[in-house]
Design an enzyme around this catalytic site. Structure first.
Site, PDB file in Angstrom:
ATOM      1  CE  LYS A  87      -4.061   2.289   2.598  1.00 40.62           C
ATOM      2  NZ  LYS A  87      -4.728   2.146   3.471  1.00 40.62           N
ATOM      3  CB  SER A 162      -8.294   4.111   2.999  1.00 42.12           C
ATOM      4  OG  SER A 162      -7.197   3.325   3.610  1.00 42.12           O
ATOM      5  CB  SER A 186      -8.614   0.951   6.027  1.00 45.67           C
ATOM      6  OG  SER A 186      -9.232   2.066   5.609  1.00 45.67           O
TER       7      SER A 186
END
Length: 504
Positions: A87, A162, A186
């Site tokens: 990420k 997210s 997330s």
């Protein structure tokens, strides 16, 4: 393990981490071949998904070559040669770390986050950095400065957020595993939307050093994979005490993989006999769709068939946890993001008239709407006259939420809830911020309490979209969570289902 010789390139991305490890060790394919397979898939298909912000082919090939050398020498760590995606919230030396924001679009970190360094030391091959909601503030991956990410199950829909880029990359077959961060759901929410298993460990289990902060007392790094076993492999590489992180806790790290295997070997006709699963009735409200509830109820029935006992428990009302989380997380965001002022690093506006103009325009132009909204909410809660009325009271409620979880977990081994109220919704659907926040209603309590939790795929709704079940465990009990999820996955095949993109 499957025979890969007949059609090697077509099958590699459908294999589990265990199968990849075996294939590399048995020299059925090389790390270089494996890496090239995933890089080609990204190049050919990611335009339809937009899961990566930065792809690092040269670095990946160099790391794969080094992995093959280690494998040939016979002294390689277990995950040597297995590709993964990070990420874009984790700092990577020499590679852009943008957090999905215009504010950091040109930021190249001078050091690696601890988990990035650990993955490299374990021989994992980094394919690139995945997209995310800006500064991890979002639940659909539409707030990224680099454009919305598309769900591989239906590219007209969101992948969740997210960590939507990481989830989409794994679900599309662009990477076998990926890292994510979980501040209020997330990892778990995108795992649910994308038909994956996603694990958020106990707060303090995985180092936060080098992870760009959104809300420091909530943020925790974790893992995405197709199965609980995949997540166990990655967690083994990520977990451990880090003296560079003041929130890291020095507690022993189990051998997650060995314990998972031992649980499988000792399983009988009722592999989960004796396991108590708490089910809070209050978590089956707040807009839970009928399709999702039906799938969740069927999954709980499956757990009973495997020998588990369902126990009715009480948890804090979800409306209370939702309000508490968004007040505290926004307050921490306001504080953490004050450093982005156009002076030291990050985006700077053109031709500022004076210092005030520099600050104002750099932040207004560099941050997106959702980030600005949360900064404003947090600043308000921390301001004179409101600090005691809002922030201090919310901190007291947070402790009560934690106490409710601990009380419930004294009556059961794990807690089971829906992961999300609905399945993935359409990109651009006119949802208000409040409606989007409600999508986190079942996941945020875990972060308030610092508990470990995972989401695993347990079925599909009437439109063929994945549904996730959330399992919540006691502090430091990731191994037990993984075993209870794995017990379900040994009896079902939902985690083996491929998205339309992964089938190509």
């Amino acid at each position: 393990m499957s025979d890969l010789s007949s059609d090697l390139p077509a099958q590699l991305h459908t294999l589990s981490v265990s199968e990849l490890v075996q294939g590399l060790q048995n020299k059925q394919f090389s790390a270089a071949e494996l890496t090239e397979h995933f890089l080609q898939r990204i190049e050919q298909q990611d335009s339809a998904v937009n899961s990566f912000i930065t792809v690092t082919p040269e670095m990946a090939r160099a790391q794969a070559k080094a992995a093959d050398t280690r494998l040939a020498a016979g002294d390689a760590p277990l995950l040597t040669g297995v590709p993964l995606a990070h990420k874009d919230i984790f700092c990577t030396q020499g590679v852009a770390t943008t957090c999905g924001s215009k504010m950091l679009k040109n930021f190249v970190a001078p050091y690696d986050a601890t988990i990035v360094a650990q993955c490299r030391e374990q021989g994992l091959v980094m394919l690139g950095k995945t997209s995310m909601d800006e500064f991890a503030m979002g639940s659909d991956n539409e707030s990224s400065y680099f454009g919305a990410v598309h769900n591989p199950w239906d590219t007209a829909r969101v992948p969740g957020g997210s960590s939507g880029g990481s989830a989409a990359a794994v679900a599309a077959g662009f990477a076998p595993i990926a890292t994510g961060s979980d501040t209020g759901g997330s990892i778990r929410q995108p795992a649910s939307f994308c038909g994956l298993t996603g694990l958020k460990p106990t707060y303090g289990r995985v180092s936060r050093y080098g992870m760009v902060a959104y809300a420091s007392s909530f943020d925790q790094a974790g893992s995405f994979g197709k199965s609980a076993q995949d997540c166990a492999y990655l967690l083994q590489a990520l977990a451990g005490f880090d003296s560079k992180d003041s929130t890291s806790v020095q507690v022993a790290v189990p051998d997650y993989i060995a314990e998972l295997q031992a649980a499988r070997q000792s399983a009988g006709d009722k592999p989960l006999a004796g396991v108590k699963i708490g089910v809070p009735s209050s978590y089956f409200t707040n807009g839970l769709s009928a399709d999702v509830e039906q799938v969740i109820r069927a999954a709980l029935k499956q757990y009973e068939d495997l020998g588990a006992t369902l126990v009715d428990i009480h948890l804090t009302d979800t409306d209370i946890t939702l309000a508490t989380y968004y007040l505290l997380a926004s307050a921490e965001a306001s504080s953490n993001l004050s450093r982005y002022d156009g002076v030291r690093y990050g985006y700077r506006c053109d031709n500022p008239a004076n210092l005030q103009d520099l600050y104002t325009r750099s932040r207004s132009e560099g941050f997106g709407n959702e980030v600005q909204r949360r900064i404003l909410m947090g600043t308000y809660a921390l301001s004179a006259g409101y600090f005691d009325a809002y922030y201090v009271k919310a901190q007291k409620v947070r402790r009560l939420v934690r106490d409710d979880f601990l009380r419930a977990l004294s009556q059961c081994d794990v807690i089971a809830t829906p992961t999300t109220p609905t399945t993935a919704y359409r990109i651009g659907e006119a949802l208000s911020p409040e409606q989007i926040y409600v999508g986190d209603v079942y996941t945020i309590g875990v972060n308030l309490a610092g508990l470990p939790a995972l989401s695993l795929p347990v079925g599909f709704d009437g439109q063929g979209l994945p549904v996730g079940l959330q399992l919540i465990g006691a502090h430091w009990q990731e191994s037990q969570l993984l075993q209870i999820a794995d017990g379900f996955q040994q009896a079902t095949d939902f985690h083996r289902q491929l998205s339309p993109l992964a089938k190509n």
